[in-house]
Design an enzyme around this catalytic site. Structure first.
Site, PDB file in Angstrom:
ATOM      1  N   HIS A  64       0.912  -1.170  -0.019  1.00 53.04           N
ATOM      2  CA  HIS A  64       0.015   0.030  -0.196  1.00 53.04           C
ATOM      3  C   HIS A  64       0.910   1.238   0.007  1.00 53.04           C
ATOM      4  O   HIS A  64       1.271   1.662   0.992  1.00 53.04           O
ATOM      5  CB  HIS A  64      -0.995   0.028   1.101  1.00 53.04           C
ATOM      6  CG  HIS A  64      -2.081  -0.797   1.145  1.00 53.04           C
ATOM      7  ND1 HIS A  64      -3.097  -0.797   0.330  1.00 53.04           N
ATOM      8  CD2 HIS A  64      -2.498  -1.970   1.930  1.00 53.04           C
ATOM      9  CE1 HIS A  64      -3.928  -1.678   0.487  1.00 53.04           C
ATOM     10  NE2 HIS A  64      -3.557  -2.396   1.492  1.00 53.04           N
ATOM     11  N   ASP A  93      -1.563  -2.908  -4.000  1.00 56.41           N
ATOM     12  CA  ASP A  93      -2.997  -2.967  -3.726  1.00 56.41           C
ATOM     13  C   ASP A  93      -3.957  -1.774  -3.557  1.00 56.41           C
ATOM     14  O   ASP A  93      -4.291  -1.206  -2.575  1.00 56.41           O
ATOM     15  CB  ASP A  93      -2.973  -3.516  -2.177  1.00 56.41           C
ATOM     16  CG  ASP A  93      -4.382  -4.039  -1.743  1.00 56.41           C
ATOM     17  OD1 ASP A  93      -5.405  -4.010  -2.695  1.00 56.41           O
ATOM     18  OD2 ASP A  93      -4.595  -4.579  -0.611  1.00 56.41           O
ATOM     19  N   ARG A  94      -3.896  -1.223  -4.793  1.00 57.40           N
ATOM     20  CA  ARG A  94      -4.439   0.374  -4.947  1.00 57.40           C
ATOM     21  C   ARG A  94      -5.922   0.342  -5.012  1.00 57.40           C
ATOM     22  O   ARG A  94      -6.672   1.393  -4.728  1.00 57.40           O
ATOM     23  CB  ARG A  94      -3.765   0.925  -6.373  1.00 57.40           C
ATOM     24  CG  ARG A  94      -4.480   2.101  -6.854  1.00 57.40           C
ATOM     25  CD  ARG A  94      -4.127   3.426  -5.773  1.00 57.40           C
ATOM     26  NE  ARG A  94      -4.438   4.613  -5.978  1.00 57.40           N
ATOM     27  CZ  ARG A  94      -6.032   5.051  -5.781  1.00 57.40           C
ATOM     28  NH1 ARG A  94      -6.819   4.158  -5.611  1.00 57.40           N
ATOM     29  NH2 ARG A  94      -6.187   6.155  -6.320  1.00 57.40           N
ATOM     30  N   LYS A  95      -6.550  -0.738  -5.315  1.00 57.89           N
ATOM     31  CA  LYS A  95      -8.062  -0.872  -5.110  1.00 57.89           C
ATOM     32  C   LYS A  95      -8.668   0.414  -6.098  1.00 57.89           C
ATOM     33  O   LYS A  95      -9.515   1.050  -5.509  1.00 57.89           O
ATOM     34  CB  LYS A  95      -8.759  -1.081  -3.791  1.00 57.89           C
ATOM     35  CG  LYS A  95      -8.248  -2.427  -3.161  1.00 57.89           C
ATOM     36  CD  LYS A  95      -9.008  -2.336  -1.619  1.00 57.89           C
ATOM     37  CE  LYS A  95      -8.672  -3.431  -1.078  1.00 57.89           C
ATOM     38  NZ  LYS A  95      -7.214  -3.518  -0.371  1.00 57.89           N
ATOM     39  N   PHE A  96      -8.321   0.478  -7.208  1.00 56.10           N
ATOM     40  CA  PHE A  96      -9.045   1.539  -7.879  1.00 56.10           C
ATOM     41  C   PHE A  96     -10.531   1.304  -8.020  1.00 56.10           C
ATOM     42  O   PHE A  96     -10.972  -0.037  -8.107  1.00 56.10           O
ATOM     43  CB  PHE A  96      -8.360   1.507  -9.513  1.00 56.10           C
ATOM     44  CG  PHE A  96      -7.203   1.558  -9.445  1.00 56.10           C
ATOM     45  CD1 PHE A  96      -6.475   3.238  -9.595  1.00 56.10           C
ATOM     46  CD2 PHE A  96      -6.078   0.522  -9.873  1.00 56.10           C
ATOM     47  CE1 PHE A  96      -5.270   3.347  -9.708  1.00 56.10           C
ATOM     48  CE2 PHE A  96      -4.671   1.068  -9.940  1.00 56.10           C
ATOM     49  CZ  PHE A  96      -4.257   2.411  -9.926  1.00 56.10           C
ATOM     50  N   ALA A  97     -11.092   2.386  -8.360  1.00 57.55           N
ATOM     51  CA  ALA A  97     -12.658   2.240  -8.342  1.00 57.55           C
ATOM     52  C   ALA A  97     -13.416   3.288  -8.891  1.00 57.55           C
ATOM     53  O   ALA A  97     -14.492   3.951  -8.436  1.00 57.55           O
ATOM     54  CB  ALA A  97     -13.069   2.331  -6.727  1.00 57.55           C
ATOM     55  N   ILE A  99     -13.850   6.177 -12.815  1.00 54.04           N
ATOM     56  CA  ILE A  99     -14.419   6.169 -14.131  1.00 54.04           C
ATOM     57  C   ILE A  99     -12.865   5.594 -14.964  1.00 54.04           C
ATOM     58  O   ILE A  99     -11.815   6.253 -14.196  1.00 54.04           O
ATOM     59  CB  ILE A  99     -14.869   7.151 -14.841  1.00 54.04           C
ATOM     60  CG1 ILE A  99     -14.001   8.605 -14.685  1.00 54.04           C
ATOM     61  CG2 ILE A  99     -16.095   7.636 -14.043  1.00 54.04           C
ATOM     62  CD1 ILE A  99     -14.452   9.619 -15.374  1.00 54.04           C
ATOM     63  N   ASN A 101     -11.174   7.058 -17.292  1.00 49.47           N
ATOM     64  CA  ASN A 101     -10.128   8.264 -17.600  1.00 49.47           C
ATOM     65  C   ASN A 101      -9.523   8.376 -16.255  1.00 49.47           C
ATOM     66  O   ASN A 101      -8.156   8.754 -16.423  1.00 49.47           O
ATOM     67  CB  ASN A 101     -10.946   9.428 -18.010  1.00 49.47           C
ATOM     68  CG  ASN A 101     -10.275  10.494 -18.391  1.00 49.47           C
ATOM     69  OD1 ASN A 101      -9.269  10.357 -19.315  1.00 49.47           O
ATOM     70  ND2 ASN A 101     -10.083  11.861 -17.608  1.00 49.47           N
ATOM     71  N   ARG A 241      -0.268  -8.833   9.104  1.00 47.62           N
ATOM     72  CA  ARG A 241      -0.018  -8.770  10.474  1.00 47.62           C
ATOM     73  C   ARG A 241       0.263 -10.101  10.908  1.00 47.62           C
ATOM     74  O   ARG A 241       0.878 -10.214  12.023  1.00 47.62           O
ATOM     75  CB  ARG A 241      -1.239  -7.954  10.987  1.00 47.62           C
ATOM     76  CG  ARG A 241      -1.220  -6.542  10.911  1.00 47.62           C
ATOM     77  CD  ARG A 241      -2.455  -5.932  11.521  1.00 47.62           C
ATOM     78  NE  ARG A 241      -3.640  -6.329  10.580  1.00 47.62           N
ATOM     79  CZ  ARG A 241      -4.963  -5.889  10.810  1.00 47.62           C
ATOM     80  NH1 ARG A 241      -5.385  -5.229  11.962  1.00 47.62           N
ATOM     81  NH2 ARG A 241      -5.833  -6.162   9.953  1.00 47.62           N
TER      82      ARG A 241
END
Ligand code: S5P
Length: 277
Positions: A64, A93-97, A99, A101, A241
């Protein structure tokens, strides 16, 4: 149990065309490990020390990068050097979410320039297929791979049922870039009436893994490597952890824990591939 789950990681390389998927499977086969370590610490010194300690035992390091409070691009160079030294794949682990562009810009640019160095990243399917188009416009030419978050490990997660099925359909329609899922079980055959798809081999990377604890105070839920790999048909255990604990400076303890999880994960895999139907 279905065919892909009975194949070795090495045999499954041929089911994939994406270079990041092949690299991960090759690394797992070569190093005999299905352990990924999630390094969620805020100081670059701890971050790099943990990665150097666990490096020999892992197929993949999950980052992260945005939680490093002293981030400097030289940390990325050091991460890449460790990835070569210890032979592991990098997963931001960027978890894009957002649009298409916006995610293309977030992936390629900003302070972190994730696409430049992370073999694999992930996205929530919530915006629909355009999130894949946006990310693949940046990542595919670089040989990167994408995981969709089809399920989550947390109590009360909303990614269930038809949402999960639709995530799998989105993946099947974009096999060149989508290499698999963050999920709690294999997605093979999910949402299919019959086995109408020739190649449904996706990689399943699974967080929420712990040998000594059932969860944390913020909704995280842990299962054992055996439950994850053998009973649920996942491919990679992601442990945070459980390995680095509360004190990232205890390098010897971190190494011991990494070896312990690696052994548990690999034993569960060996049982899986040798299981009789
Ligand atoms: O469903 C999920 C998806 C992810 S990527 N549940 C998760 O816990 N994760 C990530 O896995 C989370 O962001 C964290 O980096 C790691 C789990 O860490 P641990 O310390 O609980 O093992």
């Amino acid at each position: 149990m279905s065919s892909f789950l009975r194949q070795t990681y090495g045999q499954r390389i041929q089911n994939h065309t994406n270079p990041a998927a092949k690299l991960l499977l090759e690394t797992m086969e070569r190093k005999k490990t299905n352990l990924a370590v999630s390094v969620d610490v805020v100081k670059s010194k701890d971050f790099l020390a943990i990665i150097d300690a666990v490096g020999p035992f892992v197929c993949l390091v999950k980052t992260h990068i945005d939680i490093l409070e002293d981030f400097d691009y030289s940390t990325i160079q050091r991460l890449q050097d460790l990835s070569v030294k210890h032979d592991f794949v990098i997963f931001e682990d960027r978890k894009f979410a957002d649009i298409g562009n916006t995610v293309a810009l977030q992936y390629s640019s900003g302070v972190h320039k994730i696409a430049n160095w992370s073999h694999i990243t992930n996205a929530h399917p919530v915006p629909g297929p355009s999130i894949i188009s946006g990310l693949s416009s940046v990542g595919l030419p670089l040989g990167r791979g994408l995981l969709l978050l089809a399920e989550m490990s947390t109590r009360g997660a909303l990614a269930t049922g038809s949402y999960t099925e639709d995530a799998v359909r989105m993946a099947r329609a974009n096999r060149d870039f989508v290499i698999g899922f963050i999920a709690q079980r294999t997605m093979e055959g999910v949402g299919l009436q019959s086995h109408s798809v020739d190649n449904d081999d996706f990689l399943t990377l699974t967080p929420g893994v712990g040998l000594d604890s059932k969860g944390d105070a913020m909704g995280q839920q842990y299962r054992t490597p055996r439950q994850v790999i053998l009973e649920s048909g996942c491919d990679v255990i992601i442990v945070g952890r459980g390995i680095y604990g509360k004190d990232p400076s205890l390098v010897d303890e971190i190494k011991l824990q990494a070896q312990r999880y690696r052994e548990a994960g690999w034993q569960a895999y060996q049982e899986r591939i040798s299981a009789h139907v």
